[in-house]
Design an enzyme around this catalytic site. Sequence first.
Site: not given
Ligand code: PBG
Length: 321
Positions: A194, A247
């Site tokens: 991520k 991601k």
């Molecule tokens: C938070 C989380 C995020 C997303 C999914 N879980 C945001 C972040 O890490 O700040 C983002 C998903 C998206 O942008 O569609 N743990």
Amino acid sequence: MNRRPRRNRRSSGIRRMVSETNLGTEHLIYPLFIEDGTNIKTEIKSLPSNYRWSLDLLLPEIEECVNAGLDKFVLFPAVKDDLKDTVASYSYADDNFYLHAIRAIKERFPQIELMSDVAMDPYSSDGHDGLVRSGKIVNDESLPILSRMSLAQAQAGIDILGPSDMMDGRVGYIREHLDKNSYSDVSIMSYTAKYASAFYGPFRDALDSAPKAGDKKTYQMDPANKREALIEAELDEQEGADMLMVKPALCYLDIIHALRESSNLPVTAYNVSGECAMIYAASQNGWLDYEKAMSEMLLSIRRAGADGILTYFAKDFALNA
Ligand code: PBG
């Protein structure tokens, strides 16, 4: 010319036969946002056609999606500020509306796969995914909180846990805690790679969950790095993840491909809010054909090697499939 590739593109019959990648509703996981209350359906400004729902209106929405062929959903909570604290205690509180919603959804739709988000940010007054101490996000002290949250979600009936926090060692820690408590059937789809991405903007608007101070660069990955994703994948495998996730998806197709090549676990990709927002915005302006651009984007993520895709396009795709 004795070789003419165009012959294999001559008719739709041939094109259909030689198509190398398929895309169907079976590959899609639909993200949904829920908040406490009744009769709420608030459109997310930066993510048109996506809403924050209250449970009473979310249930019929899920029914519509199920009828359109979707059978996998991921649920995100929008938590009121006065319920947030530094240790995210609301995430496992008995009266937590998110846990209640998981129960209600699984009761009504036992056949679907329901996935959660495991991270402190929706419940944390600091807005970070881990515990903040003197301005630092501390790793090991975050693990018991994340695993307590995970167990509460498992007890509520979640099928797949989605740790999105990027703390080191959390997959193994959560797995052990679940197994000790007889939840060995609950899966973990780890947010393996991520990245610290600008493309989460609309999601943070949706949940009002942006960090209060600083950024997420000490735990989310540097967009410059690919080998590091392989290290994360190796650790998640060792720790017992059932599925790996990359991601965002679009700027990271090479990472999806790399994980696909290096791991035998299923690989999924999160087609995040900002990626979908670009297509919504351009098509609202008449600059792109929504259906075609959306399908091409999803297909490219499958072609890169993703088995599954978390995407805000899931419902529209299903309705048109
Ligand atoms: C938070 C989380 C995020 C997303 C999914 N879980 C945001 C972040 O890490 O700040 C983002 C998903 C998206 O942008 O569609 N743990």
